[in-house]
Design an enzyme around this catalytic site. Structure first.
Site, PDB file in Angstrom:
ATOM      1  N   ASP A 220       0.815  -1.213   0.000  1.00 43.09           N
ATOM      2  CA  ASP A 220       0.000   0.000   0.000  1.00 43.09           C
ATOM      3  C   ASP A 220       0.846   1.260   0.000  1.00 43.09           C
ATOM      4  O   ASP A 220       0.697   2.144  -0.848  1.00 43.09           O
ATOM      5  CB  ASP A 220      -0.898   0.032   1.245  1.00 43.09           C
ATOM      6  CG  ASP A 220      -2.023  -0.977   1.212  1.00 43.09           C
ATOM      7  OD1 ASP A 220      -2.293  -1.528   0.141  1.00 43.09           O
ATOM      8  OD2 ASP A 220      -2.628  -1.199   2.275  1.00 43.09           O
TER       9      ASP A 220
ATOM     10  N   TYR B 241      -8.414   4.388  -1.724  1.00 44.23           N
ATOM     11  CA  TYR B 241      -8.556   4.358  -0.258  1.00 44.23           C
ATOM     12  C   TYR B 241      -8.739   5.758   0.313  1.00 44.23           C
ATOM     13  O   TYR B 241      -8.154   6.732  -0.154  1.00 44.23           O
ATOM     14  CB  TYR B 241      -7.306   3.714   0.351  1.00 44.23           C
ATOM     15  CG  TYR B 241      -7.256   3.738   1.846  1.00 44.23           C
ATOM     16  CD1 TYR B 241      -7.936   2.778   2.610  1.00 44.23           C
ATOM     17  CD2 TYR B 241      -6.534   4.715   2.521  1.00 44.23           C
ATOM     18  CE1 TYR B 241      -7.890   2.810   3.995  1.00 44.23           C
ATOM     19  CE2 TYR B 241      -6.477   4.744   3.900  1.00 44.23           C
ATOM     20  CZ  TYR B 241      -7.161   3.793   4.634  1.00 44.23           C
ATOM     21  OH  TYR B 241      -7.121   3.827   6.000  1.00 44.23           O
TER      22      TYR B 241
END
Length: 228
Positions: free
Chosen positions: A131, A225
């Site tokens: 991520d 996100y």
């Protein structure tokens, strides 16, 4: 202070950089007076950008916006009654060579620095690494403190990497970001995954994440996100 002075970009950055140093102590990334945060103040090209950075050797609980040091992109002090961080040349080199960078952080956080002492990159074996870092956290070359040699190593290592953090061999962590807060986040996350991967290696051999899955995770985290 007048309303205009209150919103002056340098004043705003001094407040932001001073406050972000508390995050380094909050997350256990620094000891004593080691470590630093800096931020770029963008100005018209003719004027040249500025750098706001921690003063050298001052305790974290004594830092204030007024004690932050303002320099040009070559580390020359323009405002502030204290000497800038001993890493100012490294920070300034990064800003000169990487125009997209708006914040730089340096820490000696223990787990990440332990990987740096081994001269070993942290392998991408956690989704949190994919991520934030888009792959392994790389190792940069050994460099002496005081000049721009560290900055050169950081730039050479990160210029073609998705990682916002580098483990400078035998030294510690340098992280970069679009803002000082982004760079602090990268430093926090670097220490977190360094600790977890270290623990995993005590239990056995961590399982790597496939490259295509790293790409998918990185794209989702960077572009989907959170709040947009």
């Amino acid at each position: 202070m007048t309303n205009g002075a209150h919103h002056d970009p340098v004043t705003v950055m001094r407040r932001a950089v001073a406050a972000l140093h508390a995050e380094l102590t909050r997350y256990g990334l620094v000891a004593w007076t080691a470590g630093n945060v800096s931020g770029r103040v963008r100005r018209p090209e003719a004027s040249g950008d500025l750098v706001v950075i921690k003063p050298s050797g001052v305790s974290y609980d004594e830092l204030t916006p007024e004690s932050m040091v303002v320099c040009d992109l070559y580390g020359r002090v323009l405002d502030g009654g204290l000497a800038p961080s001993s890493d100012v040349a490294a920070h300034c080199h990064i800003y000169r060579e990487m125009p997209q960078v708006g914040g730089v952080v340096h820490t000696h956080s223990p787990y990440a620095s332990a990987w740096a002492a081994r001269g070993e990159a942290i392998p991408c074996v956690l989704t949190a690494m994919a991520d934030e870092f888009g792959g392994p956290i790389p190792v940069g070359p050994f460099a002496l403190i005081g000049g721009d040699e560290i900055g050169r190593g950081v730039v050479a290592t990160l210029r073609d990497s998705r990682s916002p953090a580098v483990l400078m061999r035998n030294h510690g962590v340098f992280s970069i970001g679009a803002t000082p807060r982004d760079a602090v986040k990268a430093a926090v996350m670097c220490e977190d995954v360094a600790r977890t991967v270290h623990i995993a290696r005590q239990l056995g051999t961590p399982v790597p994440i496939a490259a295509e899955h790293i790409d998918q995770l990185y794209d989702r985290y960077q572009n989907v996100y959170g709040q947009r």
